[in-house]
Design a protein around this motif. Structure first.
Motif, mmCIF file in Angstrom:
data_model
loop_
_atom_site.group_PDB
_atom_site.id
_atom_site.type_symbol
_atom_site.label_atom_id
_atom_site.label_comp_id
_atom_site.label_asym_id
_atom_site.label_seq_id
_atom_site.Cartn_x
_atom_site.Cartn_y
_atom_site.Cartn_z
ATOM 1 N N SER A 275 0.893 2.322 -8.613
ATOM 2 C CA SER A 275 0.588 0.996 -9.139
ATOM 3 C C SER A 275 -0.625 1.050 -10.067
ATOM 4 O O SER A 275 -0.663 0.395 -11.111
ATOM 5 C CB SER A 275 0.315 0.038 -7.970
ATOM 6 O OG SER A 275 -0.239 -1.179 -8.416
ATOM 7 N N PHE A 276 -1.614 1.850 -9.693
ATOM 8 C CA PHE A 276 -2.829 2.026 -10.487
ATOM 9 C C PHE A 276 -2.493 2.589 -11.873
ATOM 10 O O PHE A 276 -3.015 2.131 -12.888
ATOM 11 C CB PHE A 276 -3.779 2.961 -9.729
ATOM 12 C CG PHE A 276 -5.101 3.187 -10.391
ATOM 13 C CD1 PHE A 276 -6.126 2.262 -10.279
ATOM 14 C CD2 PHE A 276 -5.325 4.345 -11.118
ATOM 15 C CE1 PHE A 276 -7.356 2.476 -10.887
ATOM 16 C CE2 PHE A 276 -6.552 4.578 -11.727
ATOM 17 C CZ PHE A 276 -7.573 3.647 -11.613
ATOM 18 N N VAL A 277 -1.593 3.567 -11.904
ATOM 19 C CA VAL A 277 -1.164 4.142 -13.181
ATOM 20 C C VAL A 277 -0.445 3.083 -14.019
ATOM 21 O O VAL A 277 -0.717 2.926 -15.221
ATOM 22 C CB VAL A 277 -0.244 5.357 -12.949
ATOM 23 C CG1 VAL A 277 0.349 5.846 -14.272
ATOM 24 C CG2 VAL A 277 -1.014 6.488 -12.268
ATOM 25 N N GLY A 278 0.469 2.330 -13.388
ATOM 26 C CA GLY A 278 1.173 1.270 -14.103
ATOM 27 C C GLY A 278 0.228 0.230 -14.675
ATOM 28 O O GLY A 278 0.400 -0.240 -15.805
ATOM 29 N N PHE A 279 -0.800 -0.115 -13.896
ATOM 30 C CA PHE A 279 -1.801 -1.084 -14.348
ATOM 31 C C PHE A 279 -2.465 -0.612 -15.632
ATOM 32 O O PHE A 279 -2.611 -1.373 -16.600
ATOM 33 C CB PHE A 279 -2.848 -1.275 -13.252
ATOM 34 C CG PHE A 279 -4.019 -2.126 -13.649
ATOM 35 C CD1 PHE A 279 -3.980 -3.503 -13.487
ATOM 36 C CD2 PHE A 279 -5.166 -1.552 -14.192
ATOM 37 C CE1 PHE A 279 -5.065 -4.290 -13.848
ATOM 38 C CE2 PHE A 279 -6.253 -2.330 -14.563
ATOM 39 C CZ PHE A 279 -6.199 -3.699 -14.392
ATOM 40 N N HIS A 280 -2.863 0.661 -15.656
ATOM 41 C CA HIS A 280 -3.614 1.147 -16.809
ATOM 42 C C HIS A 280 -2.730 1.376 -18.030
ATOM 43 O O HIS A 280 -3.227 1.318 -19.165
ATOM 44 C CB HIS A 280 -4.400 2.405 -16.432
ATOM 45 C CG HIS A 280 -5.650 2.072 -15.688
ATOM 46 N ND1 HIS A 280 -6.750 1.518 -16.301
ATOM 47 C CD2 HIS A 280 -5.967 2.167 -14.369
ATOM 48 C CE1 HIS A 280 -7.701 1.295 -15.406
ATOM 49 N NE2 HIS A 280 -7.238 1.677 -14.228
ATOM 50 N N VAL A 281 -1.442 1.593 -17.820
ATOM 51 C CA VAL A 281 -0.532 1.630 -18.963
ATOM 52 C C VAL A 281 -0.444 0.237 -19.590
ATOM 53 O O VAL A 281 -0.564 0.068 -20.810
ATOM 54 C CB VAL A 281 0.861 2.130 -18.540
ATOM 55 C CG1 VAL A 281 1.860 1.975 -19.689
ATOM 56 C CG2 VAL A 281 0.796 3.595 -18.096
ATOM 57 N N LEU A 282 -0.258 -0.777 -18.736
ATOM 58 C CA LEU A 282 -0.184 -2.154 -19.238
ATOM 59 C C LEU A 282 -1.509 -2.606 -19.850
ATOM 60 O O LEU A 282 -1.539 -3.370 -20.816
ATOM 61 C CB LEU A 282 0.196 -3.102 -18.097
ATOM 62 C CG LEU A 282 1.634 -3.030 -17.587
ATOM 63 C CD1 LEU A 282 1.808 -3.954 -16.391
ATOM 64 C CD2 LEU A 282 2.619 -3.391 -18.681
ATOM 65 N N ALA A 283 -2.628 -2.117 -19.267
ATOM 66 C CA ALA A 283 -3.958 -2.538 -19.729
ATOM 67 C C ALA A 283 -4.267 -2.074 -21.145
ATOM 68 O O ALA A 283 -5.197 -2.582 -21.778
ATOM 69 C CB ALA A 283 -5.031 -2.022 -18.772
ATOM 70 N N LEU A 284 -3.488 -1.118 -21.651
ATOM 71 C CA LEU A 284 -3.696 -0.666 -23.022
ATOM 72 C C LEU A 284 -3.254 -1.702 -24.039
ATOM 73 O O LEU A 284 -3.723 -1.700 -25.179
ATOM 74 C CB LEU A 284 -2.937 0.647 -23.265
ATOM 75 C CG LEU A 284 -3.435 1.864 -22.479
ATOM 76 C CD1 LEU A 284 -2.505 3.050 -22.717
ATOM 77 C CD2 LEU A 284 -4.866 2.218 -22.871
ATOM 78 N N VAL A 285 -2.344 -2.599 -23.625
ATOM 79 C CA VAL A 285 -1.824 -3.604 -24.561
ATOM 80 C C VAL A 285 -1.958 -5.034 -24.028
ATOM 81 O O VAL A 285 -1.503 -5.971 -24.662
ATOM 82 C CB VAL A 285 -0.346 -3.327 -24.914
ATOM 83 C CG1 VAL A 285 -0.229 -2.050 -25.735
ATOM 84 C CG2 VAL A 285 0.511 -3.234 -23.664
ATOM 85 N N HIS A 286 -2.577 -5.192 -22.848
ATOM 86 C CA HIS A 286 -2.790 -6.520 -22.274
ATOM 87 C C HIS A 286 -4.174 -6.573 -21.633
ATOM 88 O O HIS A 286 -4.617 -5.583 -21.050
ATOM 89 C CB HIS A 286 -1.756 -6.833 -21.181
ATOM 90 C CG HIS A 286 -0.369 -7.039 -21.687
ATOM 91 N ND1 HIS A 286 0.034 -8.195 -22.311
ATOM 92 C CD2 HIS A 286 0.725 -6.234 -21.654
ATOM 93 C CE1 HIS A 286 1.303 -8.095 -22.647
ATOM 94 N NE2 HIS A 286 1.750 -6.915 -22.260
#
Length: 203
Positions: free
Chosen positions: A160-171
């Motif tokens: 989940s942490f990895v998914g968060f930081h992928v999304l955080a690059l564009v949101h």
């Protein structure tokens, strides 16, 4: 905690997390089969005209003349003007709107830089950026430690942490409290000690 509202970014994050899960949890034939399915899904998506068009728009949005590109460029401008202490927490919008005559930023896009790291730097300066990095670094370290101790919950939280930081690059995810808080809830669960851990020595 990957929501359909994020569409293209969510799909990319979900695929990345699934591949990481396969690498972490499976071995041998099962891993190869899972990776094969993931590759097949990517190819299927790329061959679908509607999704190909969406990805094209996403690339233009980020690297061309799109809204996110504009928001990030204004955020970077604020960073360059106030690199050390930023414009102040919560002041991104008025500071961005002050550049409207030169940049053409809109009222909606001025809210944040559409990137959690860039927004933190613009608002709280280098000090705030380093504190945010330290917090997430310590969290990642704790989740990795629990994962290595054999906690399935921690493994899920780490993904989940990895998914968060992928999304955080564009949101800028804190702008969406339900999404941000649900991620943090999952991380908290991952750090808990569960019955599954009883009697297991750390590895």
């Amino acid at each position: 905690s990957i929501y359909g509202a994020f569409a293209r970014a969510a799909l990319g994050a979900a695929l990345g997390v699934c591949v990481l899960a396969l690498l972490l949890l499976l071995r041998g034939t099962a891993r190869k089969a899972g990776l094969g399915v993931a590759v097949a899904l990517v190819v299927l998506v790329l061959l679908t005209p509607a999704w190909r068009e969406r990805f094209g728009k996403a690339v233009d949005n980020l690297f061309g003349s799109g809204e996110r590109s504009l928001a990030m460029s204004v955020g970077w401008r604020l960073v360059q003007e106030h690199p050390w202490v930023g414009v102040g927490f919560g002041n991104h919008k008025p500071a961005a709107l002050a550049t409207q005559a030169q940049t053409g930023i809109t009222d909606l896009l001025a809210t944040d830089s559409h990137n959690i790291w860039l927004t933190a730097w613009a608002e709280t300066g280098l000090v705030g950026l380093l504190l945010l990095a330290a917090m997430h670094g310590l969290l990642a370290r704790a989740l990795v430690r629990r994962h290595r101790q054999g906690s399935i919950a921690a493994t899920g939280a780490l993904l989940s942490f990895v998914g968060f930081h992928v999304l955080a690059l564009v949101h800028y995810l804190p702008f969406h409290p339900s999404v941000h808080l649900s991620f943090m809830f999952v991380w908290g669960l991952g750090l808990c000690h569960w019955a599954e851990d009883a009697g297991q020595a750390p590895r």
